[in-house]
Design a protein around this motif. Structure first.
Motif, PDB file in Angstrom:
ATOM      1  N   LYS A  14     -10.097   7.668  18.146  1.00  0.00           N
ATOM      2  CA  LYS A  14     -11.140   7.997  17.174  1.00  0.00           C
ATOM      3  C   LYS A  14     -12.492   7.738  17.835  1.00  0.00           C
ATOM      4  N   LEU A  15     -13.302   8.800  17.943  1.00  0.00           N
ATOM      5  CA  LEU A  15     -14.614   8.704  18.582  1.00  0.00           C
ATOM      6  C   LEU A  15     -15.701   8.914  17.543  1.00  0.00           C
ATOM      7  N   GLU A  37      -9.789  12.430  16.916  1.00  0.00           N
ATOM      8  CA  GLU A  37     -10.519  12.476  15.656  1.00  0.00           C
ATOM      9  C   GLU A  37     -11.953  12.050  15.958  1.00  0.00           C
ATOM     10  N   CYS A  38     -12.906  12.887  15.561  1.00  0.00           N
ATOM     11  CA  CYS A  38     -14.303  12.633  15.892  1.00  0.00           C
ATOM     12  C   CYS A  38     -15.176  12.748  14.652  1.00  0.00           C
ATOM     13  N   LEU A  61     -19.530   4.922   9.833  1.00  0.00           N
ATOM     14  CA  LEU A  61     -19.020   4.197  10.994  1.00  0.00           C
ATOM     15  C   LEU A  61     -18.031   3.117  10.585  1.00  0.00           C
ATOM     16  N   TRP A  62     -18.356   2.389   9.557  1.00  0.00           N
ATOM     17  CA  TRP A  62     -17.568   1.211   9.189  1.00  0.00           C
ATOM     18  C   TRP A  62     -16.212   1.586   8.583  1.00  0.00           C
ATOM     19  N   SER A  63     -16.150   2.666   7.842  1.00  0.00           N
ATOM     20  CA  SER A  63     -14.856   3.072   7.280  1.00  0.00           C
ATOM     21  C   SER A  63     -14.042   3.900   8.286  1.00  0.00           C
ATOM     22  N   VAL A  68     -13.873   4.379  20.137  1.00  0.00           N
ATOM     23  CA  VAL A  68     -14.950   4.578  21.101  1.00  0.00           C
ATOM     24  C   VAL A  68     -16.198   4.999  20.331  1.00  0.00           C
ATOM     25  N   VAL A  69     -17.359   4.468  20.732  1.00  0.00           N
ATOM     26  CA  VAL A  69     -18.628   4.852  20.116  1.00  0.00           C
ATOM     27  C   VAL A  69     -19.509   5.461  21.202  1.00  0.00           C
TER      28      VAL A  69
END
Length: 173
Positions: A14-15, A37-38, A61-63, A68-69
């Motif tokens: 997940k990015l 998933e982005c 962002l939190w949910s 990777v950020v």
């Protein structure tokens, strides 16, 4: 993506992309080619400023809980470049701008780590191919501040400097 090791390492991850429309192409490419998933802040009206986004308790962002950020501060950098191209600038003003970029990235990384986002963080440099509008010796034309090529070089070194100060932070140039 030609690098099979990179492809294997990111596949299914997940990015989360923090930035403006400048990240759309990268997000779409990763999503299609890595089956990841982005989510991109630009697409849901989040902030293009990384620090503002991570300080927003209501951020997606939190949910999303990314692995990777990816951080871009290119919307602000674009304003600095526009200012350089249209108005007289000073070395002092540009050094303040570069410090602001450094502080934003550093404070964003610290905030992400405090919120237990422990995966890799990728910093983007400004995606600009340098074309000297005033000729090959353009850097001589600005006597009060950095020319565009000098500013871009300093910006790039600033981003690398930030990455070197944190574990698992990388630069995509």
């Amino acid at each position: 993506i030609d690098n099979e090791q990179l492809k294997k390492g990111l596949e299914g991850k997940k990015l989360f992309f923090i930035g403006g429309c400048d990240l759309s192409f990268l997000k779409e490419y990763v999503q299609q080619n890595l089956i990841s998933e982005c989510l991109l802040t630009f697409e849901y009206g989040g902030s293009s400023n990384p620090l503002l986004e991570v300080k927003d308790e209501q951020s997606e962002l939190w949910s999303f809980c990314p692995d990777v950020v990816i951080l871009s501060h290119n919307m602000q950098i674009r304003n600095y470049i526009k200012e350089l191209q249209l108005h007289p600038v000073t070395y002092q003003d540009q050094d303040v701008q570069l410090q602001e970029i450094k502080n934003t990235f550093s404070e964003t990384i610290k905030a992400l780590r405090q919120k237990e986002i422990t995966g890799p963080i990728v910093l983007l440099t400004f995606p600009l191919v340098y074309r000297p509008t005033l000729g090959a010796f353009e850097y001589h034309s600005n006597t009060t501040g950095y020319s565009l090529i000098e500013f871009l070089a300093k910006l790039q070194l600033t981003v690398y400097d930030v990455a070197k100060n944190f574990d698992d932070v990388f630069v995509l140039n």
